[in-house]
Design a protein around this motif. Sequence first.
Motif, PDB file in Angstrom:
ATOM      1  N   VAL B  34      51.258  46.124  44.997  1.00 25.61           N
ATOM      2  CA  VAL B  34      51.637  46.059  46.409  1.00 25.61           C
ATOM      3  C   VAL B  34      50.542  45.354  47.206  1.00 25.61           C
ATOM      4  CG1 VAL B  34      52.058  47.439  48.476  1.00 25.61           C
ATOM      5  CG2 VAL B  34      53.122  48.084  46.320  1.00 25.61           C
ATOM      6  N   LEU B  35      49.296  45.627  46.838  1.00 24.53           N
ATOM      7  CA  LEU B  35      48.158  45.026  47.535  1.00 24.53           C
ATOM      8  C   LEU B  35      48.179  43.506  47.395  1.00 24.53           C
ATOM      9  CD1 LEU B  35      45.551  45.865  49.077  1.00 24.53           C
ATOM     10  CD2 LEU B  35      44.359  45.650  46.891  1.00 24.53           C
ATOM     11  N   LEU B  36      48.421  43.027  46.186  1.00 20.33           N
ATOM     12  CA  LEU B  36      48.463  41.582  45.936  1.00 20.33           C
ATOM     13  C   LEU B  36      49.486  41.327  44.828  1.00 20.33           C
ATOM     14  CD1 LEU B  36      46.952  38.955  46.835  1.00 20.33           C
ATOM     15  CD2 LEU B  36      45.584  39.226  44.765  1.00 20.33           C
ATOM     16  N   PRO B  37      50.458  40.474  45.081  1.00 22.03           N
ATOM     17  CA  PRO B  37      51.491  40.223  44.060  1.00 22.03           C
ATOM     18  C   PRO B  37      50.874  39.808  42.720  1.00 22.03           C
ATOM     19  CG  PRO B  37      52.146  39.243  46.136  1.00 22.03           C
ATOM     20  CD  PRO B  37      50.744  39.752  46.324  1.00 22.03           C
ATOM     21  N   GLY B  38      51.284  40.479  41.664  1.00 22.02           N
ATOM     22  CA  GLY B  38      50.815  40.138  40.330  1.00 22.02           C
ATOM     23  C   GLY B  38      49.561  40.869  39.887  1.00 22.02           C
ATOM     24  N   LEU B  39      48.870  41.527  40.831  1.00 18.40           N
ATOM     25  CA  LEU B  39      47.612  42.195  40.472  1.00 18.40           C
ATOM     26  C   LEU B  39      47.859  43.365  39.515  1.00 18.40           C
ATOM     27  CD1 LEU B  39      44.575  42.244  40.866  1.00 18.40           C
ATOM     28  CD2 LEU B  39      44.878  43.652  42.896  1.00 18.40           C
ATOM     29  N   GLY B  40      48.992  44.023  39.666  1.00 16.05           N
ATOM     30  CA  GLY B  40      49.321  45.111  38.743  1.00 16.05           C
ATOM     31  C   GLY B  40      49.434  44.609  37.305  1.00 16.05           C
ATOM     32  N   HIS B  41      50.045  43.460  37.130  1.00 10.31           N
ATOM     33  CA  HIS B  41      50.169  42.889  35.788  1.00 10.31           C
ATOM     34  C   HIS B  41      48.814  42.456  35.250  1.00 10.31           C
ATOM     35  CE1 HIS B  41      54.415  42.852  36.884  1.00 10.31           C
ATOM     36  NE2 HIS B  41      54.689  42.667  35.600  1.00 10.31           N
ATOM     37  N   VAL B  42      47.942  41.972  36.130  1.00 14.18           N
ATOM     38  CA  VAL B  42      46.597  41.583  35.696  1.00 14.18           C
ATOM     39  C   VAL B  42      45.858  42.816  35.177  1.00 14.18           C
ATOM     40  CG1 VAL B  42      44.362  40.720  36.495  1.00 14.18           C
ATOM     41  CG2 VAL B  42      46.465  39.585  37.224  1.00 14.18           C
ATOM     42  N   GLY B  48      48.133  35.978  32.712  1.00 14.40           N
ATOM     43  CA  GLY B  48      48.961  34.790  32.947  1.00 14.40           C
ATOM     44  C   GLY B  48      50.211  35.115  33.741  1.00 14.40           C
ATOM     45  N   THR B  49      50.854  36.206  33.383  1.00 10.64           N
ATOM     46  CA  THR B  49      52.067  36.617  34.095  1.00 10.64           C
ATOM     47  C   THR B  49      51.745  36.961  35.543  1.00 10.64           C
ATOM     48  OG1 THR B  49      52.983  37.479  32.042  1.00 10.64           O
ATOM     49  CG2 THR B  49      53.965  38.273  34.083  1.00 10.64           C
ATOM     50  N   GLY B  50      50.630  37.659  35.742  1.00 13.01           N
ATOM     51  CA  GLY B  50      50.231  38.011  37.098  1.00 13.01           C
ATOM     52  C   GLY B  50      49.959  36.782  37.947  1.00 13.01           C
ATOM     53  N   VAL B  51      49.341  35.772  37.343  1.00 11.79           N
ATOM     54  CA  VAL B  51      49.054  34.538  38.089  1.00 11.79           C
ATOM     55  C   VAL B  51      50.353  33.834  38.487  1.00 11.79           C
ATOM     56  CG1 VAL B  51      48.051  32.234  37.890  1.00 11.79           C
ATOM     57  CG2 VAL B  51      46.755  34.224  37.111  1.00 11.79           C
ATOM     58  N   VAL B  52      51.328  33.848  37.592  1.00 10.36           N
ATOM     59  CA  VAL B  52      52.627  33.233  37.924  1.00 10.36           C
ATOM     60  C   VAL B  52      53.257  33.972  39.100  1.00 10.36           C
ATOM     61  CG1 VAL B  52      54.985  32.844  37.123  1.00 10.36           C
ATOM     62  CG2 VAL B  52      53.064  32.324  35.624  1.00 10.36           C
ATOM     63  N   PHE B  53      53.220  35.306  39.084  1.00  6.97           N
ATOM     64  CA  PHE B  53      53.789  36.083  40.192  1.00  6.97           C
ATOM     65  C   PHE B  53      53.042  35.805  41.495  1.00  6.97           C
ATOM     66  CE2 PHE B  53      55.332  39.333  36.920  1.00  6.97           C
ATOM     67  CZ  PHE B  53      56.607  38.807  36.927  1.00  6.97           C
ATOM     68  N   LEU B  54      51.719  35.757  41.413  1.00  5.87           N
ATOM     69  CA  LEU B  54      50.933  35.498  42.626  1.00  5.87           C
ATOM     70  C   LEU B  54      51.274  34.122  43.199  1.00  5.87           C
ATOM     71  CD1 LEU B  54      48.733  36.179  44.671  1.00  5.87           C
ATOM     72  CD2 LEU B  54      47.057  35.264  43.070  1.00  5.87           C
ATOM     73  N   ALA B  55      51.342  33.118  42.327  1.00  2.14           N
ATOM     74  CA  ALA B  55      51.641  31.768  42.803  1.00  2.14           C
ATOM     75  C   ALA B  55      53.052  31.699  43.378  1.00  2.14           C
ATOM     76  CB  ALA B  55      51.484  30.773  41.663  1.00  2.14           C
ATOM     77  N   SER B  56      53.995  32.258  42.670  1.00  8.73           N
ATOM     78  CA  SER B  56      55.390  32.172  43.083  1.00  8.73           C
ATOM     79  C   SER B  56      55.634  32.908  44.407  1.00  8.73           C
ATOM     80  CB  SER B  56      56.273  32.762  41.971  1.00  8.73           C
ATOM     81  OG  SER B  56      57.613  32.727  42.334  1.00  8.73           O
ATOM     82  N   ILE B  57      55.233  34.165  44.454  1.00  8.27           N
ATOM     83  CA  ILE B  57      55.474  34.973  45.655  1.00  8.27           C
ATOM     84  C   ILE B  57      54.575  34.515  46.802  1.00  8.27           C
ATOM     85  CG2 ILE B  57      55.342  37.310  46.606  1.00  8.27           C
ATOM     86  CD1 ILE B  57      56.092  38.290  43.751  1.00  8.27           C
ATOM     87  N   GLY B  58      53.330  34.177  46.488  1.00  4.33           N
ATOM     88  CA  GLY B  58      52.416  33.704  47.521  1.00  4.33           C
ATOM     89  C   GLY B  58      52.917  32.422  48.177  1.00  4.33           C
ATOM     90  N   LEU B  59      53.414  31.488  47.364  1.00  7.39           N
ATOM     91  CA  LEU B  59      53.928  30.236  47.930  1.00  7.39           C
ATOM     92  C   LEU B  59      55.216  30.471  48.719  1.00  7.39           C
ATOM     93  CD1 LEU B  59      53.203  27.726  45.023  1.00  7.39           C
ATOM     94  CD2 LEU B  59      52.208  27.708  47.302  1.00  7.39           C
ATOM     95  N   LEU B  60      56.088  31.329  48.196  1.00  6.25           N
ATOM     96  CA  LEU B  60      57.304  31.661  48.943  1.00  6.25           C
ATOM     97  C   LEU B  60      56.941  32.202  50.327  1.00  6.25           C
ATOM     98  CD1 LEU B  60      59.797  33.508  46.543  1.00  6.25           C
ATOM     99  CD2 LEU B  60      60.342  31.576  48.005  1.00  6.25           C
TER     100      LEU B  60
END
Lengths: 56, 150
Positions: B34-42, B48-60
Amino acid sequence: MSHFAALLLFAALVSPAFACLLREGLRERIRFAAWAFASFTGFALGVGWLMYLLGG
Amino acid sequence: MAKAQRGGAGNDTVGRPAPTPEGANPALTCAAGVLLPGLGHVLLGRVGTGVVFLASIGLLFGFGIAMHGEFFALDTAAPLTLLAGLAEMGAGGLYLGARALGLGAGDPAAPTYEYGYAFLIVAGLLNLLVVLDAWDIATGAKSPDGASAA
């Protein structure tokens, strides 16, 4: 920004996230992301043409 | 099954599943997500999966703000507006950060206004899905090969 550009941007950003949620393995994820991207754009274009043709 | 055994701890890439970490704290994982998209997966070793989520949701989210999207008020008199506002809050830390910076006021006169708030709503909902996915991985409900344990 045109509707189509916004559509492409949206599909390009959402497809990888769905691929990582729903598939495991790099190859599977790339295939799913490509399929999702094509589906987003294809459905939108199809519905757009349908509305254009039905709307006269 | 063989697919699930391919991944090893610490060697996660976008495409290579890592095993469910021992002693993972589901609540902490979700809070991080919740704090940062993908951080839970990290935190679960899926960098790698967390970085994809961060990039995708962050850019959206970023494009949503740049397109003059609006953070909707939690107005109980207007149920759809309420739901849209709740969905946008799903972006968690991004939402709070943007609020703190005074962003997201929205400009209905802008041509991209509707695109903007649609991007913000989807970013929030997508992050909620990502947090639930992290919960499933942390609790073992989702196996490393992606299959549901239920």
